[in-house]
Design an enzyme around this catalytic site. Structure first.
Site, short mmCIF file in Angstrom:
data_model
loop_
_atom_site.label_atom_id
_atom_site.label_comp_id
_atom_site.label_asym_id
_atom_site.label_seq_id
_atom_site.Cartn_x
_atom_site.Cartn_y
_atom_site.Cartn_z
N ARG A 59 25.81 -51.81 -6.90
CA ARG A 59 26.28 -50.33 -6.63
C ARG A 59 27.67 -50.66 -5.83
O ARG A 59 28.39 -49.82 -5.45
CB ARG A 59 25.36 -49.29 -5.99
CG ARG A 59 26.08 -47.92 -5.32
CD ARG A 59 24.88 -46.97 -5.22
NE ARG A 59 23.61 -47.45 -4.75
CZ ARG A 59 23.35 -48.05 -3.49
NH1 ARG A 59 24.25 -47.80 -2.54
NH2 ARG A 59 22.09 -48.50 -3.29
N TYR A 112 42.17 -28.01 -11.39
CA TYR A 112 40.77 -28.10 -12.31
C TYR A 112 39.71 -27.52 -11.52
O TYR A 112 39.55 -27.35 -10.66
CB TYR A 112 40.61 -29.84 -12.43
CG TYR A 112 39.48 -29.97 -13.21
CD1 TYR A 112 39.44 -29.94 -14.48
CD2 TYR A 112 38.21 -30.21 -12.53
CE1 TYR A 112 38.15 -29.90 -15.32
CE2 TYR A 112 36.96 -30.58 -13.22
CZ TYR A 112 37.07 -30.45 -14.67
OH TYR A 112 35.87 -30.52 -15.39
N ASP A 185 45.78 -35.92 -7.89
CA ASP A 185 45.11 -36.07 -9.22
C ASP A 185 46.26 -36.43 -10.25
O ASP A 185 46.94 -35.39 -10.57
CB ASP A 185 44.18 -34.87 -9.37
CG ASP A 185 43.47 -34.93 -10.71
OD1 ASP A 185 43.80 -35.69 -11.57
OD2 ASP A 185 42.40 -34.34 -10.72
N LYS A 209 39.73 -38.66 -19.71
CA LYS A 209 40.59 -37.76 -20.35
C LYS A 209 41.85 -38.95 -21.07
O LYS A 209 41.18 -39.66 -21.95
CB LYS A 209 41.73 -36.83 -19.32
CG LYS A 209 40.66 -36.09 -18.48
CD LYS A 209 39.93 -35.10 -19.51
CE LYS A 209 38.70 -34.33 -18.42
NZ LYS A 209 39.08 -33.85 -17.25
C1 LIG Z 1 38.45 -33.38 -16.08
C2 LIG Z 1 39.31 -33.38 -14.74
C3 LIG Z 1 38.60 -33.69 -13.59
C4 LIG Z 1 37.28 -33.93 -13.49
O1 LIG Z 1 36.87 -35.13 -14.28
P1 LIG Z 1 35.40 -35.53 -14.69
O2 LIG Z 1 35.42 -36.86 -15.34
O3 LIG Z 1 35.02 -34.61 -15.67
O4 LIG Z 1 34.51 -35.61 -13.81
C5 LIG Z 1 39.46 -33.62 -12.50
N1 LIG Z 1 40.58 -33.26 -12.63
C6 LIG Z 1 41.41 -32.93 -13.83
C7 LIG Z 1 42.92 -32.81 -13.72
C8 LIG Z 1 40.34 -33.10 -15.02
O5 LIG Z 1 41.20 -32.91 -16.05
#
Ligand SMILES: *Cc1c(COP(=O)(O)O)cnc(C)c1O
Length: 405
Positions: A59, A112, A185, A209
């Site tokens: 971890r 998001y 992000d 993604k």
């Molecule tokens: C999907 C997404 C998240 C969250 O990610 P997970 O892998 O589902 O926890 C955060 N920010 C954006 C822009 C996203 O598209």
């Protein structure tokens, strides 16, 4: 020379497998031996660590996950990076590492849905960290929202789902002038944008993604300075270490094999999205895509983007009503096999969703309206399977069936 993530990734030390395999081996161990008993306290005190090839417990650091972190750092041009079990855990741990009770965050109002809920509901209730949501395209509004307790300015490179382009250098200047960090992000635009090159202090990713690319893995990453990543891994005070959203080494090994063709994939997602957006715009439809000169963020994105990867794989189409949006998506999936009615993005096939009633449904009606997310807005993450012309013919026919063409 300007930064190019593809070039940077190619320069990072290649990790060979245990027997000279061209791919790295998977280190499946959760615990690691030391050569002698005296080394154990040194590891616990942080005097020795993964840079010196010394591992303690899975971890904390795992060699396979550590290598993927090095690749992510190369991709974003940061000193260090670490990979997590999900994008949201990367975001939550980053914010909790920076903020203490009473601290304040200024965040984009269109983000998001899960991040929005984290900032609006969870963090204030559980940690006493409060967020002011602003129109991130309005620099004056961002500056006005800053307080003496503001520790973070938070945004997405391309807002979800409105595709507003964040003015990263300006936001960094506003944040830094008040001693706050800019956290960005970059899930929507890996390769295309490198936020750390424009002043971002921390870049977070949902690797679920585009980075994963096959909609088969939930994963995330935090890319930042060595000092910040080390602070998140601290045995006593580190949010990643203590909240524990560790990435599995098998997942890290799988993801490492997706990064070499990320540039190719992003280029093709962008090429297809650009073609669709141009054709829809020519026909007078309400399409939003930052690659269109009519998009308010087009010039800004052109100025900030790395050359050659286009303007991203997502566009939105306002169909006018929820009913039309649903019919269009039903036809596209069930009659034309054009793509899938599913949330998420960055898959090799096309994914379609109606944002107001899906990924942004955490937002109240007022928040939806303020963010410009109309009920008939369809978000499309364009895939690269099939041929462009085949896919366009399917799309155009579906538009005719619902009366939009
Ligand atoms: C999907 C997404 C998240 C969250 O990610 P997970 O892998 O589902 O926890 C955060 N920010 C954006 C822009 C996203 O598209």
């Amino acid at each position: 020379m300007t930064f190019d993530p593809q070039r940077s990734l190619a320069m990072v030390r290649h990790e060979f497998g245990e027997h000279g395999g061209v791919n790295m081996s998977i280190e499946a161990s959760t615990t690691f031996t030391v050569m002698d008993a005296a080394s154990m306290p040194e590891l616990f005190q942080g005097h020795r660590g993964p840079e010196g090839g010394c591992y303690l417990y899975g971890r904390h650091f795992n060699p396979t996950v550590y290598v993927l972190g090095r690749y992510l750092a190369a991709l974003e041009g940061t000193q260090a990076a670490y990979c997590t079990a999900s994008g949201l855990s990367a975001i939550a741990c980053t914010l909790m590492q920076i903020c203490s009770p009473g601290d304040h965050i200024v965040a984009a109002e269109t983000i998001y849905g899960g991040t929005h809920a984290l900032l609006k509901e969870f963090l204030p209730a559980k940690t006493g960290v409060h967020t002011t949501f602003v129109d991130i395209g309005n620099n004056d509004a961002v500056a006005a929202a800053m307080t003496d307790r503001t520790k973070v300015v938070y945004c997405e490179t391309l807002a979800n789902p409105t595709l507003v382009v964040a003015d990263l250098p300006r936001l960094a200047a506003i944040a830094h002038a008040r001693g706050a960090k800019l956290v960005v992000d970059n899930t929507f635009s890996p390769m295309i944008l490198s936020p750390a090159q424009h002043g971002a202090d921390v870049v977070v990713h949902s690797m679920t993604k585009f980075l994963g690319g096959a909609s088969d893995i939930i994963a995330g990453a935090v890319c930042a300075s060595q000092e910040f990543i080390v602070s998140m891994m601290d045995l006593h005070t580190g949010s990643l270490m203590l909240l524990g959203p560790t990435m599995d080494p098998k997942v890290a090994a799988a993801l490492a094999l997706r990064l070499p063709h990320l540039g190719l994939r992003m280029t093709e997602h962008s090429r297809r999205a650009q073609a669709f957006a141009e054709r829809l715009a020519e026909r007078g439809l309400a399409v939003t895509y930052p690659g269109l000169p009519s998009h308010p963020g087009h010039e800004l994105l052109r100025a900030l983007a790395n050359e050659g990867y286009g303007f991203g794989g997502l566009f939105t189409l306002d169909t006018g009503s929820k009913e039309t949006a649903f019919r269009l998506m039903d036809i596209l999936q069930n009659e034309h096999r054009f793509g899938f009615l599913a949330v998420s993005l960055g898959y090799f096939d096309t994914l379609m969703s109606c944002s107001a009633s899906s990924t942004s449904s955490e937002l109240s009606d007022e928040d939806l309206q303020a963010a410009g997310i109309r009920p008939g807005l369809v978000r499309i993450s364009i895939g690269y399977t099939g041929t462009l012309e085949q896919r366009w013919a399917q799309f155009a026919e579906a538009l005719q069936k619902v009366g939009l063409l």
